[in-house]
Design a protein around this motif. Structure first.
Motif, mmCIF file in Angstrom:
data_model
loop_
_atom_site.group_PDB
_atom_site.id
_atom_site.type_symbol
_atom_site.label_atom_id
_atom_site.label_comp_id
_atom_site.label_asym_id
_atom_site.label_seq_id
_atom_site.Cartn_x
_atom_site.Cartn_y
_atom_site.Cartn_z
ATOM 1 N N ALA A 129 -40.369 -4.852 -36.692
ATOM 2 C CA ALA A 129 -39.036 -4.761 -36.101
ATOM 3 C C ALA A 129 -38.804 -3.414 -35.433
ATOM 4 C CB ALA A 129 -37.974 -5.001 -37.177
ATOM 5 N N ALA A 130 -39.499 -2.385 -35.904
ATOM 6 C CA ALA A 130 -39.291 -1.035 -35.372
ATOM 7 C C ALA A 130 -40.108 -0.751 -34.116
ATOM 8 C CB ALA A 130 -39.639 -0.001 -36.443
ATOM 9 N N THR A 131 -41.075 -1.603 -33.776
ATOM 10 C CA THR A 131 -41.973 -1.273 -32.659
ATOM 11 C C THR A 131 -41.259 -1.092 -31.316
ATOM 12 O OG1 THR A 131 -42.553 -3.632 -32.419
ATOM 13 C CG2 THR A 131 -44.045 -2.240 -33.709
ATOM 14 N N PRO A 132 -40.247 -1.893 -30.971
ATOM 15 C CA PRO A 132 -39.575 -1.618 -29.690
ATOM 16 C C PRO A 132 -38.896 -0.253 -29.662
ATOM 17 C CG PRO A 132 -39.053 -3.835 -30.475
ATOM 18 C CD PRO A 132 -39.731 -3.122 -31.603
ATOM 19 N N VAL A 133 -38.338 0.159 -30.796
ATOM 20 C CA VAL A 133 -37.689 1.471 -30.867
ATOM 21 C C VAL A 133 -38.731 2.576 -30.709
ATOM 22 C CG1 VAL A 133 -36.278 3.003 -32.290
ATOM 23 C CG2 VAL A 133 -35.886 0.529 -32.345
ATOM 24 N N LEU A 134 -39.861 2.426 -31.386
ATOM 25 C CA LEU A 134 -40.936 3.414 -31.262
ATOM 26 C C LEU A 134 -41.436 3.504 -29.824
ATOM 27 C CD1 LEU A 134 -43.031 2.670 -34.488
ATOM 28 C CD2 LEU A 134 -41.474 4.588 -34.095
ATOM 29 N N LEU A 135 -41.560 2.354 -29.176
ATOM 30 C CA LEU A 135 -42.018 2.333 -27.786
ATOM 31 C C LEU A 135 -41.037 3.073 -26.884
ATOM 32 C CD1 LEU A 135 -43.833 1.302 -25.466
ATOM 33 C CD2 LEU A 135 -42.396 -0.745 -25.417
ATOM 34 N N LEU A 136 -39.766 2.739 -26.997
ATOM 35 C CA LEU A 136 -38.759 3.341 -26.126
ATOM 36 C C LEU A 136 -38.691 4.853 -26.319
ATOM 37 C CD1 LEU A 136 -36.439 3.064 -24.112
ATOM 38 C CD2 LEU A 136 -34.909 2.632 -26.053
ATOM 39 N N LEU A 137 -38.680 5.293 -27.564
ATOM 40 C CA LEU A 137 -38.539 6.723 -27.825
ATOM 41 C C LEU A 137 -39.770 7.510 -27.382
ATOM 42 C CD1 LEU A 137 -36.645 6.857 -31.232
ATOM 43 C CD2 LEU A 137 -35.810 7.468 -28.964
ATOM 44 N N GLN A 138 -40.957 6.937 -27.533
ATOM 45 C CA GLN A 138 -42.122 7.695 -27.076
ATOM 46 C C GLN A 138 -42.174 7.763 -25.556
ATOM 47 O OE1 GLN A 138 -46.197 5.534 -27.576
ATOM 48 N NE2 GLN A 138 -44.849 4.672 -29.142
ATOM 49 N N LEU A 139 -41.686 6.728 -24.884
ATOM 50 C CA LEU A 139 -41.592 6.790 -23.427
ATOM 51 C C LEU A 139 -40.667 7.922 -22.987
ATOM 52 C CD1 LEU A 139 -41.301 3.011 -22.449
ATOM 53 C CD2 LEU A 139 -43.220 4.531 -21.989
ATOM 54 N N LEU A 140 -39.568 8.087 -23.713
ATOM 55 C CA LEU A 140 -38.591 9.109 -23.361
ATOM 56 C C LEU A 140 -39.029 10.511 -23.772
ATOM 57 C CD1 LEU A 140 -35.298 7.244 -24.400
ATOM 58 C CD2 LEU A 140 -36.155 7.626 -22.075
ATOM 59 N N LEU A 141 -39.663 10.621 -24.934
ATOM 60 C CA LEU A 141 -39.920 11.937 -25.511
ATOM 61 C C LEU A 141 -41.298 12.508 -25.201
ATOM 62 C CD1 LEU A 141 -38.253 11.467 -29.027
ATOM 63 C CD2 LEU A 141 -37.372 12.737 -27.056
ATOM 64 N N LEU A 142 -42.276 11.657 -24.905
ATOM 65 C CA LEU A 142 -43.624 12.173 -24.679
ATOM 66 C C LEU A 142 -43.679 13.185 -23.531
ATOM 67 C CD1 LEU A 142 -46.534 12.133 -25.607
ATOM 68 C CD2 LEU A 142 -46.934 10.124 -24.162
ATOM 69 N N PRO A 143 -43.058 12.917 -22.379
ATOM 70 C CA PRO A 143 -43.077 13.950 -21.322
ATOM 71 C C PRO A 143 -42.427 15.259 -21.764
ATOM 72 C CG PRO A 143 -42.384 11.829 -20.437
ATOM 73 C CD PRO A 143 -42.394 11.681 -21.928
ATOM 74 N N PHE A 144 -41.366 15.153 -22.552
ATOM 75 C CA PHE A 144 -40.681 16.352 -23.047
ATOM 76 C C PHE A 144 -41.590 17.160 -23.970
ATOM 77 C CE2 PHE A 144 -38.124 18.082 -26.604
ATOM 78 C CZ PHE A 144 -37.451 19.085 -25.913
ATOM 79 N N TYR A 145 -42.248 16.477 -24.905
ATOM 80 C CA TYR A 145 -43.156 17.164 -25.822
ATOM 81 C C TYR A 145 -44.326 17.804 -25.073
ATOM 82 C CZ TYR A 145 -40.833 14.843 -29.767
ATOM 83 O OH TYR A 145 -39.921 14.414 -30.688
#
Length: 318
Positions: A129-145
């Motif tokens: 159930a958490a995989t869509p949330v993990l996907l969305l957040l890594q898309l948003l945060l990976l460039p920042f990190y």
């Protein structure tokens, strides 16, 4: 052999598969390209087999489990990035290795982490159930990190295509097929037999994934091994500390044993097969070594997962 016996012997089966894959990959160079094409279908088949074992009716309720989601997000997007930053400081003079290591270690897995969570007696339903949330957040945060952790002048532009494609191929399609299959089980006898047959498949399917990934990539890693040596301690350190971060976070939030295991698996399991296309899209002077660094993490992680499925249930007993 019964299904219980098969699952009891799964670790032995996987270690034998790893050895066979190494031998095949080293001595049969022509087969690597064929096996590489099979990686995504093999993972999709594994996900389908595993999804058939999960009740889907209460997935919506799973997302309402706030403490679990807080623990998962805190571990993956706050504590693990801090760990990655610390572990990779020794790579700052090697931009290709640093880029590859950051790409893979900063992206939590969205596909076979569900399988390993299930095998390690964690709450695979919540993990799914958490995989869509993990996907969305890594898309948003990976460039920042990446902007924070790469040296000045090494900023990367990332495409979201590989993430979305992997999510569709490895999660959405197998999940839809599994739900459809489950809905027809009580209506058609043939579907019931099909479902019963696939109940045997998670272990063989995982063995297949191990085989195609390792056999197709082992030569690439060995070819660049002298240059890749600095990143190996980074991955081993991550493999050791990340599950502990997951355990501590879950304990802090007062989660049950099953949920603790899920957070531990998520913290330790990375999105390597998804970020590999990103590594291959890096500037030409980086891409080969960065991709090899991602592949190296994949091989180390898969072997560590075989340890996790035994160790994590023993560690997170309550």
């Amino acid at each position: 052999m019964t299904r219980d016996q098969l699952e009891t012997r799964q670790t032995l089966i996987y270690f034998a598969t790893v050895l066979a894959a190494c031998a095949f990959g080293l001595f049969t160079s022509a087969g690597a390209s064929v096996l590489e094409v099979l990686i995504t279908p093999a993972i999709a088949m594994l996900m389908y087999a595993m999804f058939l074992q999960i009740p889907f009716l209460d997935l919506r309720a799973s997302l309402a489990n706030r403490r679990f989601m807080v623990a998962l997000l805190l571990a993956n997007f706050v504590l693990v990035p801090l760990l990655v930053w610390g572990l990779t400081r020794g790579l700052t003079g090697q931009p290709a290795l640093l880029a590859g290591a950051l790409l893979v270690l900063l992206a939590p897995c969205i596909d076979y982490v569900v399988v390993f969570t299930h095998m390690g007696k964690g709450d695979a339903r919540l993990m799914l159930a958490a995989t869509p949330v993990l996907l969305l957040l890594q898309l948003l945060l990976l460039p920042f990190y990446l902007a924070l952790m790469l040296d000045a002048g090494q900023a990367l532009n990332l495409a979201i295509g590989p993430f979305v494609q992997a999510f569709v191929a490895m999660i959405v399609v197998p999940l839809a097929l599994a739900v459809w299959t489950s809905a027809l089980v009580g209506k058609w006898r043939g579907v019931s037999r099909w479902n019963d047959a696939w109940a045997w498949m998670p272990v063989p399917a995982m063995a297949l994934v191990l085989f195609v990934v390792i056999a197709s990539q082992i030569r690439v890693v060995l070819h660049d091994l002298p240059q890749l040596l600095p990143v190996v301690p980074v991955y081993l350190g991550f493999a050791l500390v990340a599950p502990a971060i997951g355990w501590a976070t879950a304990r802090l939030l007062g989660l049950s044993a099953q949920k603790k295991r899920a957070v531990m698996f998520s913290a330790a399991t990375r999105n390597s097969l998804v970020v590999l296309p990103l590594a291959l899209a890096l500037p030409e002077q980086w891409r080969t070594l960065a991709a090899a660094a991602v592949i190296t993490q994949t091989l180390i992680e898969l072997i560590c997962e075989l340890v996790y499925v035994r160790a994590i249930p023993a560690i997170a007993r309550t």
